[in-house]
Design a protein around this motif. Structure first.
Motif, mmCIF file in Angstrom:
data_model
loop_
_atom_site.group_PDB
_atom_site.id
_atom_site.type_symbol
_atom_site.label_atom_id
_atom_site.label_comp_id
_atom_site.label_asym_id
_atom_site.label_seq_id
_atom_site.Cartn_x
_atom_site.Cartn_y
_atom_site.Cartn_z
ATOM 1 N N GLN A 3 0.846 -1.191 0.000
ATOM 2 C CA GLN A 3 0.000 0.000 0.000
ATOM 3 C C GLN A 3 0.878 1.236 0.000
ATOM 4 O OE1 GLN A 3 -2.804 -0.482 3.327
ATOM 5 N NE2 GLN A 3 -4.404 -0.715 1.783
ATOM 6 N N LEU A 4 0.532 2.174 -0.855
ATOM 7 C CA LEU A 4 1.236 3.443 -0.946
ATOM 8 C C LEU A 4 0.214 4.546 -0.767
ATOM 9 C CD1 LEU A 4 3.392 2.655 -4.112
ATOM 10 C CD2 LEU A 4 4.107 2.469 -1.727
ATOM 11 N N VAL A 5 0.437 5.423 0.193
ATOM 12 C CA VAL A 5 -0.526 6.479 0.489
ATOM 13 C C VAL A 5 0.180 7.823 0.406
ATOM 14 C CG1 VAL A 5 -2.142 7.423 2.158
ATOM 15 C CG2 VAL A 5 -1.836 4.930 1.965
ATOM 16 N N GLU A 6 -0.231 8.629 -0.577
ATOM 17 C CA GLU A 6 0.365 9.950 -0.756
ATOM 18 C C GLU A 6 -0.377 11.004 0.049
ATOM 19 O OE1 GLU A 6 0.400 8.186 -5.089
ATOM 20 O OE2 GLU A 6 -1.004 8.306 -3.410
ATOM 21 N N SER A 7 0.343 12.070 0.355
ATOM 22 C CA SER A 7 -0.250 13.242 0.979
ATOM 23 C C SER A 7 0.597 14.454 0.640
ATOM 24 C CB SER A 7 -0.357 13.066 2.496
ATOM 25 O OG SER A 7 0.933 12.878 3.054
ATOM 26 N N GLY A 8 0.037 15.645 0.889
ATOM 27 C CA GLY A 8 0.811 16.862 0.714
ATOM 28 C C GLY A 8 0.488 17.679 -0.507
ATOM 29 N N GLY A 9 -0.399 17.193 -1.357
ATOM 30 C CA GLY A 9 -0.773 17.984 -2.526
ATOM 31 C C GLY A 9 -1.616 19.182 -2.137
ATOM 32 N N GLY A 10 -1.874 20.047 -3.117
ATOM 33 C CA GLY A 10 -2.696 21.221 -2.843
ATOM 34 C C GLY A 10 -2.548 22.269 -3.916
ATOM 35 N N TYR A 32 14.277 -1.349 -1.953
ATOM 36 C CA TYR A 32 13.627 -1.232 -3.248
ATOM 37 C C TYR A 32 13.686 0.192 -3.800
ATOM 38 C CZ TYR A 32 11.903 -5.775 -1.993
ATOM 39 O OH TYR A 32 11.833 -7.091 -1.633
ATOM 40 N N ALA A 33 13.650 0.270 -5.108
ATOM 41 C CA ALA A 33 13.567 1.568 -5.763
ATOM 42 C C ALA A 33 12.178 2.162 -5.555
ATOM 43 C CB ALA A 33 13.855 1.426 -7.253
ATOM 44 N N MET A 34 12.154 3.484 -5.377
ATOM 45 C CA MET A 34 10.909 4.226 -5.198
ATOM 46 C C MET A 34 10.908 5.391 -6.178
ATOM 47 S SD MET A 34 9.222 2.771 -2.697
ATOM 48 C CE MET A 34 7.997 4.039 -2.360
ATOM 49 N N GLY A 35 9.727 5.850 -6.550
ATOM 50 C CA GLY A 35 9.679 6.947 -7.503
ATOM 51 C C GLY A 35 8.418 7.760 -7.406
ATOM 52 N N VAL A 96 -1.748 15.306 -11.315
ATOM 53 C CA VAL A 96 -1.887 14.353 -10.218
ATOM 54 C C VAL A 96 -0.547 13.644 -10.084
ATOM 55 C CG1 VAL A 96 -3.081 12.324 -9.361
ATOM 56 C CG2 VAL A 96 -4.351 14.057 -10.632
ATOM 57 N N TYR A 97 -0.009 13.632 -8.884
ATOM 58 C CA TYR A 97 1.294 13.023 -8.618
ATOM 59 C C TYR A 97 1.082 11.669 -7.954
ATOM 60 C CZ TYR A 97 3.816 17.204 -9.956
ATOM 61 O OH TYR A 97 4.355 18.243 -10.686
ATOM 62 N N TYR A 98 1.768 10.666 -8.495
ATOM 63 C CA TYR A 98 1.631 9.293 -8.019
ATOM 64 C C TYR A 98 2.950 8.800 -7.442
ATOM 65 C CZ TYR A 98 -2.634 9.189 -10.797
ATOM 66 O OH TYR A 98 -3.868 9.453 -11.318
ATOM 67 N N CYS A 99 2.854 8.179 -6.290
ATOM 68 C CA CYS A 99 3.990 7.485 -5.704
ATOM 69 C C CYS A 99 4.108 6.109 -6.352
ATOM 70 C CB CYS A 99 3.759 7.347 -4.196
ATOM 71 S SG CYS A 99 5.037 6.448 -3.307
ATOM 72 N N ALA A 100 5.341 5.649 -6.514
ATOM 73 C CA ALA A 100 5.575 4.370 -7.178
ATOM 74 C C ALA A 100 6.615 3.562 -6.424
ATOM 75 C CB ALA A 100 6.044 4.610 -8.614
ATOM 76 N N MET A 101 6.385 2.260 -6.355
ATOM 77 C CA MET A 101 7.369 1.337 -5.785
ATOM 78 C C MET A 101 7.669 0.273 -6.834
ATOM 79 S SD MET A 101 7.161 -1.142 -2.424
ATOM 80 C CE MET A 101 7.796 -0.020 -1.171
ATOM 81 N N TYR A 102 8.949 -0.081 -6.945
ATOM 82 C CA TYR A 102 9.370 -1.089 -7.913
ATOM 83 C C TYR A 102 9.604 -2.430 -7.216
ATOM 84 C CZ TYR A 102 10.110 2.970 -10.873
ATOM 85 O OH TYR A 102 9.930 4.127 -11.596
ATOM 86 N N ARG A 103 9.584 -3.489 -8.005
ATOM 87 C CA ARG A 103 9.775 -4.824 -7.437
ATOM 88 C C ARG A 103 11.219 -5.062 -7.011
ATOM 89 N NH1 ARG A 103 5.490 -8.125 -8.006
ATOM 90 N NH2 ARG A 103 3.959 -7.634 -9.629
ATOM 91 N N GLY A 104 12.155 -4.333 -7.599
ATOM 92 C CA GLY A 104 13.558 -4.557 -7.291
ATOM 93 C C GLY A 104 14.288 -3.283 -6.953
ATOM 94 N N ARG A 105 15.611 -3.340 -7.116
ATOM 95 C CA ARG A 105 16.466 -2.222 -6.743
ATOM 96 C C ARG A 105 16.641 -1.215 -7.863
ATOM 97 N NH1 ARG A 105 19.694 -3.524 -2.302
ATOM 98 N NH2 ARG A 105 21.418 -2.267 -3.083
ATOM 99 N N GLY A 111 7.195 3.053 -16.262
ATOM 100 C CA GLY A 111 6.100 2.721 -15.364
ATOM 101 C C GLY A 111 6.634 2.148 -14.075
ATOM 102 N N SER A 112 5.731 1.528 -13.304
ATOM 103 C CA SER A 112 6.143 0.945 -12.036
ATOM 104 C C SER A 112 5.316 -0.289 -11.751
ATOM 105 C CB SER A 112 5.978 1.987 -10.926
ATOM 106 O OG SER A 112 6.476 1.500 -9.704
ATOM 107 N N ASP A 113 5.625 -0.937 -10.621
ATOM 108 C CA ASP A 113 4.932 -2.176 -10.261
ATOM 109 C C ASP A 113 3.796 -1.941 -9.280
ATOM 110 O OD1 ASP A 113 8.217 -3.155 -10.360
ATOM 111 O OD2 ASP A 113 6.736 -4.059 -11.704
ATOM 112 N N TYR A 114 3.972 -0.930 -8.446
ATOM 113 C CA TYR A 114 2.946 -0.606 -7.465
ATOM 114 C C TYR A 114 2.712 0.903 -7.489
ATOM 115 C CZ TYR A 114 4.387 -5.157 -5.680
ATOM 116 O OH TYR A 114 4.714 -6.483 -5.567
ATOM 117 N N TRP A 115 1.448 1.307 -7.289
ATOM 118 C CA TRP A 115 1.072 2.708 -7.373
ATOM 119 C C TRP A 115 0.259 3.141 -6.162
ATOM 120 C CZ3 TRP A 115 3.181 5.395 -11.258
ATOM 121 C CH2 TRP A 115 3.557 4.720 -12.424
ATOM 122 N N GLY A 116 0.426 4.426 -5.802
ATOM 123 C CA GLY A 116 -0.479 5.040 -4.862
ATOM 124 C C GLY A 116 -1.712 5.547 -5.589
#
Length: 125
Positions: A3-10, A32-35, A96-105, A111-116
């Motif tokens: 689970q990825l939960v973003e905050s701070g937009g406005g 893991y890599a994050m983006g 709209v800004y999306y947080c991303a997590m990758y499966r590896g390093r 693109g990415s593997d997991y999205w907020g």
């Protein structure tokens, strides 16, 4: 389950700053890599920034050309959180800004593997 939960937009005026946060759960965070990606109205989602492990406690950072020198990606492994500090914001940063997590390093800009769920950033002129 990741689970990825973003905050701070406005809403911010041009030249202003915002800091986005993304809290991750469901997976060991520090290995893991994050983006961050963004999607403006009528446009495809695009890569913004990424951070990848380069050692036990160090990380590389990468940016798309349009945000270099203005945005900074960072991470706090103790909090399982990745940040995007955005300075000198421009109207064209509106998206709209999306947080991303990758499966590896490693990361990839396509693109990415997991999205907020995304957080809206609006920059007024």
């Amino acid at each position: 389950q990741v689970q990825l939960v973003e905050s701070g937009g406005g809403l911010v005026q041009a030249g202003g700053s915002l800091r986005l946060s993304c809290a991750a759960s469901g997976r060991t965070f520090n290995s893991y890599a994050m983006g961050w990606f963004r999607q403006a109205p009528g446009k495809e989602r695009e890569f913004v920034a990424a951070t990848t492990p380069s050692g036990p406690t160090s990380y590389y950072t990468y940016y798309t050309d349009s945000v270099k020198g203005r945005f900074t990606i960072s991470r706090d492994n103790a909090k399982n959180t990745v940040y995007l500090q955005m300075n000198s914001l421009k109207p064209e940063d509106t998206a709209v800004y999306y947080c991303a997590m990758y499966r590896g390093r490693t990361y990839y800009r396509s693109g990415s593997d997991y999205w907020g769920q995304g957080t809206q950033v609006t920059v007024s002129s």
